[in-house]
Motif scaffolding. Structure first.
Motif, PDB file in Angstrom:
ATOM      1  N   PRO A  96      20.199  48.229   7.681  1.00  0.00           N
ATOM      2  CA  PRO A  96      18.960  47.695   7.099  1.00  0.00           C
ATOM      3  C   PRO A  96      18.771  48.158   5.657  1.00  0.00           C
ATOM      4  N   SER A  97      18.553  47.213   4.764  1.00  0.00           N
ATOM      5  CA  SER A  97      18.451  47.542   3.336  1.00  0.00           C
ATOM      6  C   SER A  97      17.256  46.848   2.690  1.00  0.00           C
ATOM      7  N   ILE A  98      16.248  46.492   3.511  1.00  0.00           N
ATOM      8  CA  ILE A  98      15.044  45.819   3.026  1.00  0.00           C
ATOM      9  C   ILE A  98      13.823  46.582   3.528  1.00  0.00           C
ATOM     10  N   ALA A  99      12.875  46.851   2.634  1.00  0.00           N
ATOM     11  CA  ALA A  99      11.657  47.597   3.002  1.00  0.00           C
ATOM     12  C   ALA A  99      10.572  46.617   3.428  1.00  0.00           C
ATOM     13  N   TRP A 100      10.724  46.033   4.619  1.00  0.00           N
ATOM     14  CA  TRP A 100       9.728  45.067   5.078  1.00  0.00           C
ATOM     15  C   TRP A 100       8.447  45.777   5.524  1.00  0.00           C
ATOM     16  N   ASP A 101       7.384  45.021   5.665  1.00  0.00           N
ATOM     17  CA  ASP A 101       6.062  45.525   6.058  1.00  0.00           C
ATOM     18  C   ASP A 101       5.544  46.602   5.115  1.00  0.00           C
ATOM     19  N   GLY A 102       6.029  46.623   3.886  1.00  0.00           N
ATOM     20  CA  GLY A 102       5.565  47.616   2.924  1.00  0.00           C
ATOM     21  C   GLY A 102       5.986  49.035   3.243  1.00  0.00           C
ATOM     22  N   ASN A 103       6.929  49.210   4.159  1.00  0.00           N
ATOM     23  CA  ASN A 103       7.385  50.545   4.556  1.00  0.00           C
ATOM     24  C   ASN A 103       8.756  50.787   3.956  1.00  0.00           C
ATOM     25  N   SER A 104       8.821  51.671   2.955  1.00  0.00           N
ATOM     26  CA  SER A 104      10.093  51.911   2.265  1.00  0.00           C
ATOM     27  C   SER A 104      11.148  52.496   3.188  1.00  0.00           C
ATOM     28  N   GLN A 105      10.733  53.129   4.282  1.00  0.00           N
ATOM     29  CA  GLN A 105      11.710  53.753   5.185  1.00  0.00           C
ATOM     30  C   GLN A 105      12.467  52.708   6.011  1.00  0.00           C
ATOM     31  N   ASN A 106      11.965  51.476   6.069  1.00  0.00           N
ATOM     32  CA  ASN A 106      12.725  50.427   6.742  1.00  0.00           C
ATOM     33  C   ASN A 106      14.018  50.100   6.000  1.00  0.00           C
ATOM     34  N   ASP A 107      14.061  50.445   4.725  1.00  0.00           N
ATOM     35  CA  ASP A 107      15.321  50.441   3.990  1.00  0.00           C
ATOM     36  C   ASP A 107      15.976  51.795   4.260  1.00  0.00           C
ATOM     37  N   TRP A 108      17.006  51.789   5.069  1.00  0.00           N
ATOM     38  CA  TRP A 108      17.592  53.055   5.521  1.00  0.00           C
ATOM     39  C   TRP A 108      18.117  53.914   4.374  1.00  0.00           C
ATOM     40  N   ARG A 109      18.418  53.301   3.252  1.00  0.00           N
ATOM     41  CA  ARG A 109      18.869  54.094   2.102  1.00  0.00           C
ATOM     42  C   ARG A 109      17.787  55.070   1.655  1.00  0.00           C
ATOM     43  N   HIS A 110      16.536  54.659   1.814  1.00  0.00           N
ATOM     44  CA  HIS A 110      15.414  55.551   1.486  1.00  0.00           C
ATOM     45  C   HIS A 110      15.444  56.783   2.380  1.00  0.00           C
ATOM     46  N   ALA A 111      15.695  56.589   3.661  1.00  0.00           N
ATOM     47  CA  ALA A 111      15.747  57.721   4.589  1.00  0.00           C
ATOM     48  C   ALA A 111      16.951  58.605   4.309  1.00  0.00           C
ATOM     49  N   PHE A 112      18.118  57.999   4.062  1.00  0.00           N
ATOM     50  CA  PHE A 112      19.324  58.793   3.826  1.00  0.00           C
ATOM     51  C   PHE A 112      19.175  59.683   2.593  1.00  0.00           C
ATOM     52  N   ALA A 113      18.442  59.212   1.605  1.00  0.00           N
ATOM     53  CA  ALA A 113      18.251  60.003   0.386  1.00  0.00           C
ATOM     54  C   ALA A 113      17.374  61.219   0.627  1.00  0.00           C
ATOM     55  N   ARG A 114      16.646  61.259   1.735  1.00  0.00           N
ATOM     56  CA  ARG A 114      15.697  62.347   2.007  1.00  0.00           C
ATOM     57  C   ARG A 114      16.065  63.162   3.253  1.00  0.00           C
ATOM     58  N   LEU A 115      17.135  62.782   3.923  1.00  0.00           N
ATOM     59  CA  LEU A 115      17.643  63.568   5.035  1.00  0.00           C
ATOM     60  C   LEU A 115      18.705  64.535   4.539  1.00  0.00           C
ATOM     61  N   GLN A 116      18.942  65.585   5.330  1.00  0.00           N
ATOM     62  CA  GLN A 116      19.948  66.566   4.949  1.00  0.00           C
ATOM     63  C   GLN A 116      21.256  66.409   5.726  1.00  0.00           C
ATOM     64  N   GLY A 117      21.261  65.495   6.680  1.00  0.00           N
ATOM     65  CA  GLY A 117      22.480  65.243   7.440  1.00  0.00           C
ATOM     66  C   GLY A 117      22.277  64.069   8.377  1.00  0.00           C
ATOM     67  N   VAL A 118      23.384  63.457   8.778  1.00  0.00           N
ATOM     68  CA  VAL A 118      23.340  62.309   9.694  1.00  0.00           C
ATOM     69  C   VAL A 118      24.491  62.431  10.681  1.00  0.00           C
ATOM     70  N   ILE A 119      24.187  62.171  11.950  1.00  0.00           N
ATOM     71  CA  ILE A 119      25.219  62.034  12.970  1.00  0.00           C
ATOM     72  C   ILE A 119      25.139  60.611  13.508  1.00  0.00           C
ATOM     73  N   CYS A 120      26.216  59.859  13.341  1.00  0.00           N
ATOM     74  CA  CYS A 120      26.331  58.524  13.905  1.00  0.00           C
ATOM     75  C   CYS A 120      27.198  58.613  15.154  1.00  0.00           C
ATOM     76  N   THR A 121      26.977  57.729  16.100  1.00  0.00           N
ATOM     77  CA  THR A 121      27.735  57.797  17.343  1.00  0.00           C
ATOM     78  C   THR A 121      28.959  56.884  17.330  1.00  0.00           C
ATOM     79  N   SER A 122      29.321  56.361  16.168  1.00  0.00           N
ATOM     80  CA  SER A 122      30.544  55.563  16.071  1.00  0.00           C
ATOM     81  C   SER A 122      31.144  55.724  14.685  1.00  0.00           C
ATOM     82  N   GLN A 123      32.463  55.523  14.621  1.00  0.00           N
ATOM     83  CA  GLN A 123      33.165  55.591  13.343  1.00  0.00           C
ATOM     84  C   GLN A 123      32.732  54.453  12.421  1.00  0.00           C
ATOM     85  N   GLU A 124      32.512  53.282  12.983  1.00  0.00           N
ATOM     86  CA  GLU A 124      32.117  52.132  12.178  1.00  0.00           C
ATOM     87  C   GLU A 124      30.809  52.401  11.428  1.00  0.00           C
TER      88      GLU A 124
END
Length: 497
Positions: A96-124
């Motif tokens: 997701p790369s669009i901040a719909w409903d006026g919520n910037s966090q719906n654009d996941w890039r916004h969240a990634f810039a403010r998190l300190q780490g991410v664990i995804c459950t797949s390589q893809e």
């Protein structure tokens, strides 16, 4: 080190939350606990206020604190006092790369810039995150470490085929096709209307079938009205008008726990048993296609059973669709058994023991814990090779399904715009996989045992606590040191730029 973990759903609300958005994150959190416990004292929290309070408490003593939020990035808390790692599953080829409903966090890039780490459950998904981040965010591609919990159900040399009688216990509603007595005749209007006719008395089958017969009648109540078909009560009167046999199907009120006063029943199965665990509200699961392909493949096979464990809090959500579907497929000699209710751990393990194969026919998976759990126990599968399943499914342990890409939308995007893809199921390949798996279990037991051995071994090297702990520890070190170089950690702990 103090490791805080949390998800939207907790132990007290999980039964009433089955089928609701993000309910599976509770199970994902529980499965990660054994690996996290190797690196510090783990505490489950229920709110960000609790996280902040614990951070302040341990900051005084100098004890490092990190918070693992088991939630998708648009729901992860941002700006906390301690480092925050989002653990999430994703099953699409774009983020997701669009901040719909006026919520910037719906654009996941916004969240990634403010998190300190991410664990995804797949390589893809890990590769997708790497492509959209520029702040050196540590990213690990890790499955839930569940092999240790189910390994005792399998054998290192593979399980033999068991076609004899097996039992498991279940407390809930069991919809069993052999006692439903449905046919397509009830779905069309009769040439002559006999609404006024008196129904013939119903003869109740003796013994243990009596209760199942009563339940079948309860499931049929109001059927023709709810599906809005041109057929009156007389068309199904012989099944629904005997007041002495009419029972209610207990359902919880909104927000309440499901009723626990249903009798604990012993369910017996024989022959080949295919099992799937799914949420009927999840359009990815293709549960209607899964049932139709099974009944088509085994229309004349009495020794084939499909068990569909529904993970949804409301039977009414899918009851009419299911009853109509089975009626349109009838007659068939195979058995379809739909379970509605919560399986305790020991009951779930007994279900795994009783199974022959696990079936997944979904258009995308962020991980698919049930599929992994059955594989850990040495049960081969029928499944596609895409999204997270591509990390551990191949033709050595499963009968792969064919799929093709089609446009789709992000599931939580209210606009419904096609921004990504899902994998459309090839229904005929599912029919063929059913038949091929049947032939192997019945006629080539050595191959079945080899597939079981491969499933057990593959999951040991993919999803055991020790295997997952190594890259998890590397991620923790990277988060706590606030490393600035971008890195994606693979399952085996290596780093790629």
């Amino acid at each position: 080190m103090i490791i805080l973990v949390g998800s939207k759903i907790d132990q007290a609300s999980i039964q009433a939350s089955l089928g609701k958005p993000e309910y599976s994150y509770f199970f994902l959190m529980k499965d990660f606990l054994p690996a996290l416990e190797q690196f510090g004292s783990v505490r489950i929290v229920n709110s960000t206020d609790q996280v902040e309070a614990l951070c302040a408490e341990h900051r005084i003593t100098g004890e490092p604190v990190v918070f693992f939020s088991f939630s998708p990035p648009h729901q992860a808390p941002l700006g906390l006092s301690c480092p925050t790692v989002a653990v999430f599953a994703w099953e699409f080829d774009s983020l997701p790369s669009i901040a719909w409903d006026g919520n910037s966090q719906n654009d996941w890039r916004h969240a990634f810039a403010r998190l300190q780490g991410v664990i995804c459950t797949s390589q893809e998904t890990a590769r997708l995150v790497e492509q959209v981040t520029t702040n050196g965010l540590p990213v690990a591609a890790l499955p839930a470490p569940i092999w240790n919990r189910y390994a005792d159900l399998g054998l290192a040399n593979g399980l033999p085929v068991d076609l004899g009688s097996r039992q498991f216990l279940f407390r809930g509603t069991a919809i069993d096709s052999p006692v439903l007595g449905l046919s397509a005749d009830g779905l069309v209007r009769k040439p002559e209307a006999v609404v006024e006719a008196k129904p013939q008395p119903v003869e109740v089958p003796p013994g243990r079938l009596a209760e199942a017969w009563r339940l079948s009648k309860a499931l049929l109540q109001g059927w023709w009205q709810e599906v809005r078909l041109p057929v009156g009560p007389a068309a199904v009167a012989s099944l629904t008008t005997d007041a002495a046999l009419t029972v209610s199907v207990p359902q919880p009120a909104p927000g309440e726990e499901p009723a626990s006063d249903l009798p604990l029943q012993s369910i017996e199965v024989r022959g080949l048993v295919y099992v799937t665990v799914l949420n009927p509200a999840d359009s990815r699961k293709n549960w209607v296609e899964l049932i139709t392909a099974f009944c088509w493949a085994f229309k004349e096979s009495e020794d084939a059973t499909l068990i569909v464990k529904m993970t949804h809090h409301d039977l009414e959500y899918y009851r009419i669709v299911l009853m109509t579907l089975l009626s349109r497929l009838a007659p068939f000699r195979c058995r379809v058994l739909v379970l509605h209710g919560f399986l305790e751990d020991d009951q779930y393990r007994a279900l795994i023991r009783a199974s022959t194969y696990y079936v997944n026919a979904s258009s995308g998976e962020g991980l698919c814990l049930p599929l992994m759990e059955f594989l850990c126990a040495g049960k081969p599968a029928i499944a596609p090779v895409h999204t997270a399943m591509a990390d551990y499914i191949d033709d050595q342990l499963a009968f792969p399904l064919k799929c093709s890409l089609e446009p789709f939308c992000w599931p939580h995007d209210p606009t419904g715009i096609f921004m990504t893809h899902r994998h459309r199921l090839n229904w005929q390949s599912l029919v063929e996989a059913y038949r091929a798996s049947y032939g192997v279990a019945k006629s080539v037991p050595d191959r079945y045992r080899a597939m079981s051995r491969q499933a057990f071994s593959r999951m040991q090297t993919f999803a055991s606590v020790d295997v997952v702990a190594a890259p998890l520890g590397a991620l923790l070190e990277s988060v706590m040191r606030e490393r600035e170089q971008p890195a994606v950690l693979s399952l085996h702990g290596s780093m790629a730029p």
